[in-house]
Structures are given as C-alpha cells and as structure tokens.
Design an enzyme around this catalytic site. Structure first.
Site, PDB file in Angstrom:
ATOM      1  N   TYR A  52      -8.963  -4.797   3.702  1.00 31.78           N
ATOM      2  CA  TYR A  52      -8.002  -5.873   3.996  1.00 31.78           C
ATOM      3  C   TYR A  52      -7.658  -6.603   2.713  1.00 31.78           C
ATOM      4  O   TYR A  52      -8.547  -6.943   1.933  1.00 31.78           O
ATOM      5  CB  TYR A  52      -8.599  -6.876   5.002  1.00 31.78           C
ATOM      6  CG  TYR A  52      -7.798  -6.885   6.285  1.00 31.78           C
ATOM      7  CD1 TYR A  52      -6.465  -7.292   6.270  1.00 31.78           C
ATOM      8  CD2 TYR A  52      -8.337  -6.447   7.486  1.00 31.78           C
ATOM      9  CE1 TYR A  52      -5.706  -7.272   7.421  1.00 31.78           C
ATOM     10  CE2 TYR A  52      -7.578  -6.422   8.637  1.00 31.78           C
ATOM     11  CZ  TYR A  52      -6.265  -6.840   8.607  1.00 31.78           C
ATOM     12  OH  TYR A  52      -5.510  -6.807   9.743  1.00 31.78           O
ATOM     13  N   GLU A  86      -4.713  -9.211   2.396  1.00 33.22           N
ATOM     14  CA  GLU A  86      -3.558 -10.089   2.571  1.00 33.22           C
ATOM     15  C   GLU A  86      -3.337 -10.908   1.306  1.00 33.22           C
ATOM     16  O   GLU A  86      -4.289 -11.393   0.697  1.00 33.22           O
ATOM     17  CB  GLU A  86      -3.789 -11.017   3.759  1.00 33.22           C
ATOM     18  CG  GLU A  86      -3.620 -10.294   5.088  1.00 33.22           C
ATOM     19  CD  GLU A  86      -4.196 -11.058   6.253  1.00 33.22           C
ATOM     20  OE1 GLU A  86      -5.167 -11.788   6.045  1.00 33.22           O
ATOM     21  OE2 GLU A  86      -3.666 -10.914   7.361  1.00 33.22           O
ATOM     22  N   ASP A 128      20.839  -1.116   0.155  1.00 34.17           N
ATOM     23  CA  ASP A 128      19.782  -0.363   0.839  1.00 34.17           C
ATOM     24  C   ASP A 128      19.919   1.093   0.390  1.00 34.17           C
ATOM     25  O   ASP A 128      20.719   1.846   0.931  1.00 34.17           O
ATOM     26  CB  ASP A 128      19.937  -0.501   2.354  1.00 34.17           C
ATOM     27  CG  ASP A 128      18.921   0.348   3.118  1.00 34.17           C
ATOM     28  OD1 ASP A 128      18.148   1.077   2.465  1.00 34.17           O
ATOM     29  OD2 ASP A 128      18.907   0.270   4.357  1.00 34.17           O
ATOM     30  N   THR A 146      13.292   3.166   1.154  1.00 35.11           N
ATOM     31  CA  THR A 146      12.084   3.814   1.645  1.00 35.11           C
ATOM     32  C   THR A 146      11.466   4.517   0.441  1.00 35.11           C
ATOM     33  O   THR A 146      12.130   4.751  -0.570  1.00 35.11           O
ATOM     34  CB  THR A 146      12.399   4.877   2.708  1.00 35.11           C
ATOM     35  OG1 THR A 146      13.305   5.826   2.129  1.00 35.11           O
ATOM     36  CG2 THR A 146      13.034   4.268   3.942  1.00 35.11           C
ATOM     37  N   LYS A 185      11.843   9.367   1.114  1.00 38.07           N
ATOM     38  CA  LYS A 185      13.001  10.266   1.193  1.00 38.07           C
ATOM     39  C   LYS A 185      13.153  10.958  -0.169  1.00 38.07           C
ATOM     40  O   LYS A 185      12.250  11.665  -0.566  1.00 38.07           O
ATOM     41  CB  LYS A 185      14.223   9.486   1.660  1.00 38.07           C
ATOM     42  CG  LYS A 185      14.017   8.950   3.099  1.00 38.07           C
ATOM     43  CD  LYS A 185      15.181   8.172   3.659  1.00 38.07           C
ATOM     44  CE  LYS A 185      14.827   7.616   5.042  1.00 38.07           C
ATOM     45  NZ  LYS A 185      15.864   6.699   5.558  1.00 38.07           N
ATOM     46  N   ARG A 201       5.230   7.654   3.394  1.00 42.50           N
ATOM     47  CA  ARG A 201       6.157   6.924   4.256  1.00 42.50           C
ATOM     48  C   ARG A 201       5.941   5.425   4.028  1.00 42.50           C
ATOM     49  O   ARG A 201       4.826   4.934   4.152  1.00 42.50           O
ATOM     50  CB  ARG A 201       5.895   7.232   5.730  1.00 42.50           C
ATOM     51  CG  ARG A 201       5.873   8.683   6.096  1.00 42.50           C
ATOM     52  CD  ARG A 201       6.043   8.881   7.588  1.00 42.50           C
ATOM     53  NE  ARG A 201       7.419   8.656   7.944  1.00 42.50           N
ATOM     54  CZ  ARG A 201       8.406   9.522   7.701  1.00 42.50           C
ATOM     55  NH1 ARG A 201       8.158  10.680   7.133  1.00 42.50           N
ATOM     56  NH2 ARG A 201       9.637   9.243   8.036  1.00 42.50           N
TER      57      ARG A 201
END
Ligand SMILES: *Cc1c(COP(=O)(O)O)cnc(C)c1O
Length: 445
Positions: free
Chosen positions: A45, A47, A210, A237, A240, A246
């Site tokens: 974790y 954060e 984008d 992303t 691609k 991903r």
C-alpha cells in the site's frame, strides 16, 4: 493450486501465439514488463506520492535523490524509487513538466483531469463518439456525462479530418472550460497548433489531448507531441502503442508543487491540481506493481529500437491500407496517417462489420466491428471494422505479411458475401496459424 485458471492462461497463450492481433488498441508486452506486473510490489500500500525533487536527471540521479516523500504508509523505500523512475522516464519520453503514473486506466486518467479542472455543469468540447471520439469524451452512458456538459465537434466526411471550422465556431459559442482532442478511430494527424490557438481565445480553457492510441507513436518520434504545441495536458493509456502494462498516465505542463497543499485554481498549477485529483480525488492506493511495469515500458520506449518500432507501425499501416484498397476495400479518410484503419464494409462488400469480424475470428485474425462516421446501422452491428498494426509490428511482421493479410481479408469478405465456399475459411485458418507461429510473442521467445 487452481488448475482451472492455470489451464486458461495456457489456452490464452496458445490463442495469442496462433493468431494475429489486428485490434489497434492491443499489443504484446516484453517478458520484463510481464514479469514485473507479477512482482511482489502488488503487496504494497502506498497512498500518496514520492518526492518530486531531482526528476530532471537521468535514472542514476533519480535513484540517488533522497527527499521527503508524501506517503501515508511506511515501508516505501523501494516503491518511492520505482515510482520516481516511472515519473522521470515518462517526463523524458514526452517532454513534460510533470507525470502522474497512478491512474488505473485511460478512463480513470480522463476522469481525474475533468475532476481537477471542472465544476459540475461546466462545458467540455470533444470529438463526436460516432466520428471516432472515445466513450469517456461525453457519451451519455458515462458518469462524466451526468456531471459535465459535453458538446461534440465532428469530422468532415469527405476528408476524414477534424472539421476545424466547426470546432472553432462551437468554442466561440460555448466557451468550454476544456477543449479535448483525442480519439479511438481517427486516421489523421491533428493540427494541434490550430486547436491551441482556438483554446487560447477562450478564458480559462484547458487544452487536453487524449493520446491513448498514438502515445507510442509520439514517444517514437513519428507523431507530433501536443505538449509541444501549446496543450496543457496529455492523457494516455500505457498498454496500446506504448506497449506497457494496462493502465493510465497523465502528463502536464506547469508548476509542480506539493500535493499536500491545495493550490490556486490556475492553468499554471494544473500538475498539482491533477495529482490531488488522482489521489485522493478519484482513486485510493496506487497499483505499484503496474507502476513498476510502466517504468520498465518507459525504459524500453526510450531505447533507439523503439523509434524504429514506431516508424514500422506507421509504414506497415500504409502498406496494409494500400493493399486493402487494391482489393476493393473502401477506407474512411481514404487511407491512414497513423496505425489505424477504418473500413466501410457495407460499401466495400455489402457485408456488415459484425459478420466480417466473426468470420475473421474463425481464421485467426482478430479485429473489431466499428461504427463509421454518420453510421445508420446499430452500434452492435455497425457498417465498419477497425484494425491496426501495433501488435503485428511488435511480432516482426513486415510488408510481405501485410499484403498476405489483405489477401486473407479479401477472401473472407468474399465468403461472407456468398461468392466463395465457406470451406476456404478452414484452409485460411491453417495458413494464418503457420504464419503466426513463425513470429512468436516477445514474451514467449
Ligand atoms: C482506450 C482509450 C481510452 C480508455 O482506456 P481504458 O484503459 O480502456 O480505460 C480512453 N481514451 C481513448 C482515446 C482511448 O482510445
């Protein structure tokens, strides 16, 4: 041990090895990207953020820098370095002032930018989904469309290019808070300078690109970088054309401040507004195993071979587009300037996109049915199919194979149109398999 899922992984590896991936949003990652996603960073974790000092340097300087981090949990000594490497490399790759590597996906990245800059009811000007835009750019089925007011500009059906006059007119009329250039089915290179000029005339307008589909082409130097043409923010992303795990990524220009303090709402402060919008605004803990794999993918994209790869994607797309046109396929926009090809199947062979997609699936060529601009058919059975060359170029296919693929597509279209015997699909399935096995996945070599 869970034998069922194990067997499915083996079956999927075989499917990928024995077929050819023409879906333009897919790719094949390297062994190291794949292994890093499966690393123990998934147990952590973290954060918050690492510190942002010294990110201008090379990898060694980034590793050596020891500033205070902005994390809410202990045990971050390795996570901090891996996330700093990802940030530093992303900045270098896209010549950006700042990078947020935490978005879980492209959609999350876009939502985080909207949330950073907009109030409910604010207007966004984006590309019409039916003309090649993306769902996250205001489709009524999305969450963001409930919150913000999306207005769409379209493309010119003759040229396939953005209708810049319409975009300009709509910007003057609606005074949007964001002008968004981005798409999943658009075959031209946008004129970013022209859009940036329009945006600068609208007070408080954020220029957002984008580039989910073409980020790898930008990284490889074969496509202009919107951040070098007046845009403030670029989302993408990482899976691609960029050929990573991903995930999502947000690059921005402006002043990078502490994410612990709320900055003034100005375009200059957009990097920090975005950091605060990703966490805690729209996400919880970051996926550090994916961020580590993003760092590896950015490392790979910074190597000279990646420039060659990007150039080959575009070259293969041109060769494939020409071969398809010679075989009676009608392409939207008349061809392609990037990695994407969109075919009007009704006009070409009188066959709908879904039927053609399913027939190609049977011979081992995977692509997707897709609407064409001003399509009159239902989205599930649209007039077109969309395909592209990023994945097959990764596997090393070249000009000869592009022509071979066009041949198979023609024969399959003729089977669909009732002009050839269905038994030919079986024969082609064997031919595709043979060719595919000559070009193994990079992770399976
Ligand atoms: C693929 C894509 C996205 C969404 O990415 P996900 O990771 O699937 O959420 C967003 N915008 C554009 C233009 C895309 O092509």
């Amino acid at each position: 041990m869970d034998r069922k899922v194990f067997d499915l992984i083996v079956a999927e590896t075989n499917r990928q090895n024995q077929g050819l991936e023409l879906i333009p949003s897919e790719n094949y990652v390297s062994r190291q990207v794949l292994d890093t996603m499966g690393s123990v960073f998934t147990n952590k974790y973290s954060e918050g953020y690492p510190n942002f000092d010294g990110l201008d340097g090379d990898d060694d300087e980034i590793v050596a820098s020891t500033g205070e981090d902005y994390r809410y949990y202990g045990g971050q000594q390795n996570v901090n370095v891996v996330e700093r490497l990802a940030i530093g490399r992303a900045r270098r790759l896209f010549h950006a002032d700042h990078a947020n590597v935490q978005p879980h996906s492209g959609a999350q990245a876009n939502n985080a930018v909207y949330n950073a800059w907009l109030q409910p009811g604010d207007t966004v000007l984006g590309m019409n989904l039916g003309h090649g835009g993306h769902l996250t750019h205001g489709s009524p089925v999305t969450q963001s469309a409930k919150i913000y007011n999306f207005i769409a500009y379209g493309t010119n059906p003759e040229t396939g290019d953005i209708d810049y006059d319409e975009l300009e007119r709509l910007a003057r009329e609606h005074q949007p808070k964001i002008i968004l250039v981005g798409y999943s089915a658009f075959m031209k290179v946008p004129d970013f300078d022209r859009v940036a000029k329009v945006g600068r005339e609208v007070p408080g307008c954020l220029l957002m690109a984008d580039m989910a589909h073409v980020a790898g082409l930008i990284a490889g130097g074969v496509h202009p970088n919107p951040l070098e043409h007046g845009f403030h923010v670029m989302t993408t992303t990482t899976h691609k054309t960029l050929r990573g795990p991903r995930g999502g990524l947000i690059l921005s220009m402006g002043h990078v401040g502490s994410p612990l303090r709320k900055p003034e709402h100005t375009l200059e402060n957009i990097p920090t507004l975005i950091d605060r919008s990703v966490f805690p605004g729209t996400q919880g803990g970051p996926l550090e195993h994916i961020i580590a794999a993003k760092a590896v993918a950015f490392y790979e994209a910074l190597q000279p071979e990646f420039r060659e790869y990007a150039a080959n994607i575009v070259h293969n797309a041109k060769v494939l587009a020409d071969a398809l046109k010679e075989r009676g396929f009608k392409l939207i926009g008349g061809g392609t300037e990037n990695h994407l090809i969109l075919i009007n199947m009704i006009e070409s062979y009188g066959v709908d996109g879904k039927k053609f997609e399913r027939a190609l699936d049977r011979i081992g060529l995977t692509l997707n049915a897709n609407s064409i601009p001003n399509d009159t058919r239902k989205p599930f059975e649209p007039s077109g199919v969309r395909l592209g060359t990023p994945a097959i170029t990764t596997r090393g296919l070249g000009e000869t194979e592009m022509v071979q693929i066009a041949d198979w597509m023609q024969k399959t279209a003729e089977v669909c149109a009732g002009k050839r015997d269905e038994a030919e699909l079986e024969k082609m399935r064997e031919e595709v398999r043979k060719l595919a096995l000559r070009f193994p996945l990079p992770s399976e070599k």
